[in-house]
Design a protein around this motif. Structure first.
Motif, PDB file in Angstrom:
ATOM      1  N   PHE A 255       8.677  -5.024   2.991  1.00  0.00           N
ATOM      2  CA  PHE A 255       8.949  -4.630   1.606  1.00  0.00           C
ATOM      3  C   PHE A 255       9.660  -3.280   1.568  1.00  0.00           C
ATOM      4  O   PHE A 255      10.708  -3.117   0.917  1.00  0.00           O
ATOM      5  CB  PHE A 255       7.643  -4.562   0.811  1.00  0.00           C
ATOM      6  CG  PHE A 255       7.758  -3.815  -0.485  1.00  0.00           C
ATOM      7  CD1 PHE A 255       8.278  -4.428  -1.615  1.00  0.00           C
ATOM      8  CD2 PHE A 255       7.359  -2.487  -0.585  1.00  0.00           C
ATOM      9  CE1 PHE A 255       8.409  -3.731  -2.812  1.00  0.00           C
ATOM     10  CE2 PHE A 255       7.473  -1.787  -1.773  1.00  0.00           C
ATOM     11  CZ  PHE A 255       8.002  -2.410  -2.895  1.00  0.00           C
ATOM     12  N   LEU A 256       9.117  -2.302   2.266  1.00  0.00           N
ATOM     13  CA  LEU A 256       9.695  -0.959   2.251  1.00  0.00           C
ATOM     14  C   LEU A 256      11.032  -0.915   2.986  1.00  0.00           C
ATOM     15  O   LEU A 256      11.966  -0.232   2.556  1.00  0.00           O
ATOM     16  CB  LEU A 256       8.715   0.026   2.870  1.00  0.00           C
ATOM     17  CG  LEU A 256       7.412   0.227   2.080  1.00  0.00           C
ATOM     18  CD1 LEU A 256       6.376   0.975   2.914  1.00  0.00           C
ATOM     19  CD2 LEU A 256       7.682   0.953   0.770  1.00  0.00           C
ATOM     20  N   GLY A 257      11.130  -1.643   4.096  1.00  0.00           N
ATOM     21  CA  GLY A 257      12.389  -1.677   4.827  1.00  0.00           C
ATOM     22  C   GLY A 257      13.496  -2.342   4.025  1.00  0.00           C
ATOM     23  O   GLY A 257      14.638  -1.864   4.006  1.00  0.00           O
ATOM     24  N   SER A 258      13.166  -3.435   3.347  1.00  0.00           N
ATOM     25  CA  SER A 258      14.145  -4.115   2.511  1.00  0.00           C
ATOM     26  C   SER A 258      14.588  -3.230   1.353  1.00  0.00           C
ATOM     27  O   SER A 258      15.768  -3.195   0.995  1.00  0.00           O
ATOM     28  CB  SER A 258      13.548  -5.419   1.976  1.00  0.00           C
ATOM     29  OG  SER A 258      14.405  -6.019   1.030  1.00  0.00           O
ATOM     30  N   ALA A 259      13.634  -2.510   0.741  1.00  0.00           N
ATOM     31  CA  ALA A 259      13.975  -1.595  -0.349  1.00  0.00           C
ATOM     32  C   ALA A 259      14.954  -0.527   0.131  1.00  0.00           C
ATOM     33  O   ALA A 259      15.936  -0.202  -0.549  1.00  0.00           O
ATOM     34  CB  ALA A 259      12.708  -0.950  -0.900  1.00  0.00           C
TER      35      ALA A 259
ATOM     36  N   TRP B  56      14.492  -5.019   8.413  1.00  0.00           N
ATOM     37  CA  TRP B  56      14.086  -6.383   8.032  1.00  0.00           C
ATOM     38  C   TRP B  56      13.863  -7.252   9.276  1.00  0.00           C
ATOM     39  O   TRP B  56      12.742  -7.727   9.502  1.00  0.00           O
ATOM     40  CB  TRP B  56      15.115  -6.996   7.081  1.00  0.00           C
ATOM     41  CG  TRP B  56      14.749  -8.350   6.528  1.00  0.00           C
ATOM     42  CD1 TRP B  56      14.408  -9.475   7.236  1.00  0.00           C
ATOM     43  CD2 TRP B  56      14.668  -8.724   5.158  1.00  0.00           C
ATOM     44  NE1 TRP B  56      14.141 -10.527   6.402  1.00  0.00           N
ATOM     45  CE2 TRP B  56      14.288 -10.091   5.103  1.00  0.00           C
ATOM     46  CE3 TRP B  56      14.899  -8.053   3.950  1.00  0.00           C
ATOM     47  CZ2 TRP B  56      14.136 -10.795   3.919  1.00  0.00           C
ATOM     48  CZ3 TRP B  56      14.744  -8.753   2.751  1.00  0.00           C
ATOM     49  CH2 TRP B  56      14.367 -10.107   2.737  1.00  0.00           C
ATOM     50  N   PRO B  57      14.894  -7.508  10.109  1.00  0.00           N
ATOM     51  CA  PRO B  57      14.661  -8.370  11.277  1.00  0.00           C
ATOM     52  C   PRO B  57      13.654  -7.783  12.254  1.00  0.00           C
ATOM     53  O   PRO B  57      12.922  -8.519  12.917  1.00  0.00           O
ATOM     54  CB  PRO B  57      16.047  -8.492  11.920  1.00  0.00           C
ATOM     55  CG  PRO B  57      16.805  -7.295  11.456  1.00  0.00           C
ATOM     56  CD  PRO B  57      16.293  -7.031  10.068  1.00  0.00           C
ATOM     57  N   GLY B  58      13.588  -6.474  12.346  1.00  0.00           N
ATOM     58  CA  GLY B  58      12.651  -5.840  13.265  1.00  0.00           C
ATOM     59  C   GLY B  58      11.204  -6.091  12.878  1.00  0.00           C
ATOM     60  O   GLY B  58      10.331  -6.251  13.745  1.00  0.00           O
ATOM     61  N   THR B  59      10.940  -6.140  11.570  1.00  0.00           N
ATOM     62  CA  THR B  59       9.574  -6.446  11.135  1.00  0.00           C
ATOM     63  C   THR B  59       9.210  -7.885  11.452  1.00  0.00           C
ATOM     64  O   THR B  59       8.064  -8.193  11.785  1.00  0.00           O
ATOM     65  CB  THR B  59       9.410  -6.153   9.635  1.00  0.00           C
ATOM     66  OG1 THR B  59       9.922  -4.855   9.336  1.00  0.00           O
ATOM     67  CG2 THR B  59       7.947  -6.199   9.237  1.00  0.00           C
TER      68      THR B  59
ATOM     69  N   ASP C 207      12.055  -9.735  -0.224  1.00  0.00           N
ATOM     70  CA  ASP C 207      12.763  -9.966  -1.485  1.00  0.00           C
ATOM     71  C   ASP C 207      12.164  -9.150  -2.627  1.00  0.00           C
ATOM     72  O   ASP C 207      12.877  -8.728  -3.540  1.00  0.00           O
ATOM     73  CB  ASP C 207      12.730 -11.455  -1.839  1.00  0.00           C
ATOM     74  CG  ASP C 207      13.671 -12.269  -0.958  1.00  0.00           C
ATOM     75  OD1 ASP C 207      14.665 -11.696  -0.472  1.00  0.00           O
ATOM     76  OD2 ASP C 207      13.418 -13.466  -0.763  1.00  0.00           O
ATOM     77  N   PHE C 208      10.856  -8.926  -2.582  1.00  0.00           N
ATOM     78  CA  PHE C 208      10.234  -8.085  -3.603  1.00  0.00           C
ATOM     79  C   PHE C 208      10.774  -6.659  -3.511  1.00  0.00           C
ATOM     80  O   PHE C 208      11.120  -6.041  -4.521  1.00  0.00           O
ATOM     81  CB  PHE C 208       8.720  -8.105  -3.433  1.00  0.00           C
ATOM     82  CG  PHE C 208       7.980  -7.409  -4.543  1.00  0.00           C
ATOM     83  CD1 PHE C 208       8.297  -7.645  -5.872  1.00  0.00           C
ATOM     84  CD2 PHE C 208       6.960  -6.514  -4.257  1.00  0.00           C
ATOM     85  CE1 PHE C 208       7.619  -7.006  -6.897  1.00  0.00           C
ATOM     86  CE2 PHE C 208       6.275  -5.854  -5.271  1.00  0.00           C
ATOM     87  CZ  PHE C 208       6.602  -6.108  -6.596  1.00  0.00           C
ATOM     88  N   GLY C 209      10.903  -6.154  -2.296  1.00  0.00           N
ATOM     89  CA  GLY C 209      11.484  -4.827  -2.116  1.00  0.00           C
ATOM     90  C   GLY C 209      12.929  -4.764  -2.559  1.00  0.00           C
ATOM     91  O   GLY C 209      13.371  -3.793  -3.174  1.00  0.00           O
ATOM     92  N   ALA C 210      13.671  -5.834  -2.263  1.00  0.00           N
ATOM     93  CA  ALA C 210      15.090  -5.870  -2.617  1.00  0.00           C
ATOM     94  C   ALA C 210      15.311  -6.054  -4.111  1.00  0.00           C
ATOM     95  O   ALA C 210      16.408  -5.797  -4.610  1.00  0.00           O
ATOM     96  CB  ALA C 210      15.784  -7.000  -1.846  1.00  0.00           C
ATOM     97  N   SER C 211      14.291  -6.515  -4.831  1.00  0.00           N
ATOM     98  CA  SER C 211      14.428  -6.666  -6.284  1.00  0.00           C
ATOM     99  C   SER C 211      13.981  -5.410  -7.015  1.00  0.00           C
ATOM    100  O   SER C 211      14.629  -4.960  -7.968  1.00  0.00           O
ATOM    101  CB  SER C 211      13.614  -7.873  -6.771  1.00  0.00           C
ATOM    102  OG  SER C 211      12.234  -7.691  -6.510  1.00  0.00           O
TER     103      SER C 211
END
Length: 414
Positions: free
Chosen positions: A221-225, A317-320, A344-348
């Motif tokens: 979540f945090l990485g995607s954000a 993302w891929p690392g997680t 996706d929640f982080g990216a939204s």
């Protein structure tokens, strides 16, 4: 006795699909300023498009997390690219044919291609993970690197098109990108699909597995954000806040950002190890880049900070996903769906939050006053404040990863 299936074509289908899926993610961000100028859409509503994109993906992720066994994986993979094409065509045609309903068309198109994007995130990673491989970590990192190389390709071709033919003809560019996913549909139609574990994400009763899974979801979540805030706003930030011409901003900004994103993932695919340390370094680097981008008065330094965020966030993302595969035995499709939901929640949340911050700050009296003192517009102040606040996600990620390393040190395999 029947021959064992040849999965080389399957792997290529997954790789090409990830490549083709890059256009729905990055093309809208390149058109934010165009939509604002042509249709009068506010930054908050533009940020809402990003939120709709990833909230739709989040819904698909959650459905798959809890109801995986009810889906026919083979048929879903075949339908997924067709939905991408339909969504992009809707995105292009409704605003151009009915300008009064431009935003409605953008919303509908976003929902349709976001369903496909959610399916791709849920299915492509576990399909690749289920394929026979001498180095599954390399394949996973390479899969996600192709998204970045796709973004780079989309940015370069789209920038050249918009420069040569004008931003008012953006819809023809979108129609062109809508054709590529159809190739993926054909590839999946003729490729064998491996058997995959369809059990729930918390299928094992081993102590600590649920908590370990929750930590991985929070991390993605945090990485995607951290990654997607910059992905969605770098073009508008360089153009509006730093006053860099659009084509130069897209090529020197978004394209080089994508180049570094792909470079980092490709580099890990070839040489990578110690993924938890890579994730921690990425969070630290991303936090520094956001703060420098928002606070530096120097245009070049600020632009370089935006670009370097691509390298810093490349493996978040891929690392997680790789971390989850290392620490949680036999995660299954449902676990990948739950991870995609977190991403996706982080990216939204993050890009939408930045859009709201930009509009709120730009409308404030103190931004106008500060802008006069710094020879900046209120909108520029809003953009810079949004970048500074974007550092919150990787800063929290640093603390989380320190906790994750300690947790899994006590439980090396769940």
């Amino acid at each position: 006795m029947s021959a064992a299936p040849n999965f080389k074509r399957t792997k290529f289908a997954c790789f090409f699909s990830y490549l083709a899926m890059s256009s729905p993610f990055c093309l809208p961000a390149m058109l934010f300023v165009t939509f604002r100028e042509l249709y009068g859409i506010s930054y908050t509503l533009l940020g809402t498009l990003v939120a709709v994109n990833f909230c739709t993906q989040l819904s698909i992720d959650l459905v798959f997390s809890f109801f995986t066994k009810y889906f026919n994986i083979r048929k879903t993979l075949r339908v997924m690219p067709i939905l991408t094409s339909l969504g992009l065509l809707t995105y292009a045609l409704v605003p151009s044919l009915c300008p009064d309903y431009a935003y409605l068309g953008l919303i509908i198109g976003t929902v349709v291609f976001s369903v496909a994007a959610g399916l791709s995130e849920v299915l492509l990673s576990p399909v690749v993970a289920a394929l026979p491989s001498d180095n599954p970590e390399r394949d996973m990192s390479l899969l996600h690197s192709l998204y970045a190389w796709g973004v780079l390709t989309v940015v370069l071709i789209s920038s050249a098109f918009l420069y040569l033919f004008g931003a008012e003809n953006w819809m023809y560019l979108t129609i062109f990108w809508a054709m590529l996913p159809l190739i993926s549909a054909v590839l999946f139609w003729i490729s064998p699909i491996p058997k995959m574990d369809l059990s729930p994400a918390a299928g094992s009763k081993r102590s600590g597995r649920g908590a370990g899974m929750a930590l991985c979801v929070a991390c993605i979540f945090l990485g995607s954000a951290a990654e997607n805030t910059m992905t969605n706003w770098i073009s508008a930030f360089l153009e509006s806040a730093l006053q860099i011409p659009k084509m130069a901003g897209d090529i020197l900004g978004l394209a080089v950002f994508a180049l570094l994103l792909g470079f980092g993932r490709t580099l890990y695919a070839k040489f990578g190890k110690n993924i938890s340390n890579i994730l921690l370094a990425g969070m630290i680097g991303a936090a520094v880049c956001y703060l420098v981008a928002g606070l530096s008065p120097n245009v070049i330094v600020s632009m370089l900070a935006c670009i370097l965020t691509g390298l810093c966030t490349s493996m978040l993302w891929p690392g997680t996903l790789i971390l989850m595969e290392e620490k949680i035995a036999g995660p299954g499709v449902a676990a990948y769906a739950l991870m995609a939901a977190g991403g996706d929640f982080g990216a939204s949340v993050a890009p939408q939050m930045m859009g709201a911050v930009v509009d709120a700050v730009a409308a404030s009296d103190w931004a106008a006053t500060l802008g006069i003192e710094l020879s900046l517009t209120a909108e520029q102040i809003g953009m810079k404040v949004g970048m500074v606040l974007g550092a919150a996600f990787p800063l929290i990620g640093i603390a989380l990863l320190i906790g994750i390393k300690r947790y899994f040190a006590r439980r090396p395999q769940l």
